[in-house]
Design a protein around this motif. Structure first.
Motif: not given
Length: 412
Positions: A368-373, A391-397
């Motif tokens: 989510t947007e609130s999660d950081t790398l 596997w994790v994708w941070h779309p905003s980062q």
């Protein structure tokens, strides 16, 4: 053309090993049914096999997995399914979804009615179109029912052999097959279910005749409760009409479905995200599941509904990010299962998809947007156990990370 892969399933029945498509297999499972024998799936090399059961169909027999055993099968096995706790299904198995191996029938508990009294709305539209706290783990919302049928139809499964082979005719046939032996509120789900057949001008009259015959049970009768049908169809448009609003469903060009203003206004608020995604991308399908009645004059009116978005491969997605993930997996020729939320709300942490071409299930998460790398978005997940690999994708980062490489031995 069917989009189902050629099955390599093999079973131990009695004192012999059988391949699903071997000559004599149909007779073998018919005999197993008569003798109350349990076939054993041999998809895993170790052990004595995984117990199955034989269910009777109108035109024969079929071998089915025992309830809650799908995750025990190899990911390449046709009987494999995700562990229930990787999706919203886990809340519903055994409560809203009760399978009886002795009969092959499944009882479904719904949180929406299949009948209504004259002059009354069966329930507030918002309650029937959105999963709510009271229904979680107890009854199927409209969206949860659609997700369940999609799962049962195995339309959440994908591998490269399906490319170009999945269309509405395939979807329709698989949904009807999935509805077989499912019962809700005392009646067979298949008798209530209307999924439009593919329309053609040449066959307009017989198609319309079959549709009207299907709707006969939902015709209104003065002073009596109306029996509601279940619609699953792709939306072409939802627009104002001379009186109220109407939904035009693809493959039903000769008959729009009426929607009253109250339901339409709630639809705009509740499904703003789905409508925005549908409007932004031409490749996205918008599917309506709803209940409807038919007036004495033959006019169908939507009583309650839910909207779900799908990729062009007919894989359900909740957001543009999920759509991008699925598109990338398809383009990379990967095999995967799409997880579904059922009654879970959008904020619940869960995998978006699971790769099935690595030997063991491999979860794909969208942060989510609130999660950081640096943070682990799996903390607080609804899954029972944290995956060993994920596997994790941070779309905003970050851009979409590369997927893990397929191991050749996993595909053998």
């Amino acid at each position: 053309m069917d989009d189902a892969p050629e099955s390599t399933a093999t079973y131990w029945i009695g004192d012999r090993r059988w391949a699903m498509h071997a000559s004599g297999f149909a007779d073998a499972i018919a005999e197993a049914y008569a003798n109350h024998q349990r076939p054993r799936c041999l998809c895993r090399p170790a052990g004595d096999g995984i117990e199955m059961y034989v269910a009777r169909l109108m035109n024969g027999y079929i071998v089915k997995r025992m309830p809650n055993t799908g995750s025990q099968h190899a990911t390449s096995c046709p009987s494999y399914e995700l562990p229930a706790d990787l999706s919203g299904l886990g809340q519903l198995v055994g409560t809203a979804i009760v399978e009886n191996p002795a009969t092959g029938e499944t009882a479904l508990k719904l949180d929406f009615p299949l009948s209504k009294l004259p002059g009354r709305s069966s329930q507030p539209p918002a309650a029937s179109t959105s999963p709510n706290i009271a229904s979680q783990g107890q009854k199927l919302s409209l969206r949860a029912l659609l997700h369940y049928l999609w799962d049962q139809a195995e339309l959440t499964h994908w591998h490269q052999g399906f490319t170009g082979k999945r269309n509405w005719a395939i979807v329709r046939r698989h949904l009807h097959s999935a509805a077989t032996h499912k019962f809700a509120r005392g009646s067979a789900l298949q008798n209530r279910l209307y999924v439009p057949e593919v329309f053609s001008v040449e066959h307009r009259d017989p198609i319309n005749a079959r549709r009207l015959a299907k709707w006969t049970s939902a015709l209104a009768h003065p002073g009596k409760p109306s029996q509601l049908m279940l619609l699953i169809g792709e939306v072409k448009e939802i627009v104002p009409s001379r009186y109220g609003f109407r939904a035009v469903i693809k493959h039903v060009p000769d008959q729009a479905f009426a929607i009253d203003e109250r339901l339409f206004r709630q639809l705009e608020r509740r499904f703003s995200g789905e409508l925005a995604l549908w409007g932004a991308f031409d490749s996205i399908h918008l599917v309506m599941i709803g209940t409807f009645c038919v007036s004495y004059s033959g006019l169908p009116t939507i009583d309650s509904l839910s909207l779900v978005t799908f990729t062009q491969e007919w894989i359900p997605v909740d957001s543009p990010h999920e759509a991008h993930l699925v598109r990338s997996l398809v383009n990379c020729r990967r095999s995967f299962l799409k997880t579904l939320r059922y009654n879970l709300c959008a904020g619940t942490s869960m995998a978006s998809a699971v790769l099935t071409d690595l030997g063991d299930p491999f979860e794909l998460h969208i942060a989510t947007e609130s999660d950081t790398l640096e943070e682990n978005p799996l903390e607080g997940s609804n899954t029972r156990n944290q995956p060993a690999h994920h596997w994790v994708w941070h779309p905003s980062q970050q851009p979409l990370p590369p997927f893990p490489t397929v191991r050749t031995e996993a595909l053998a």
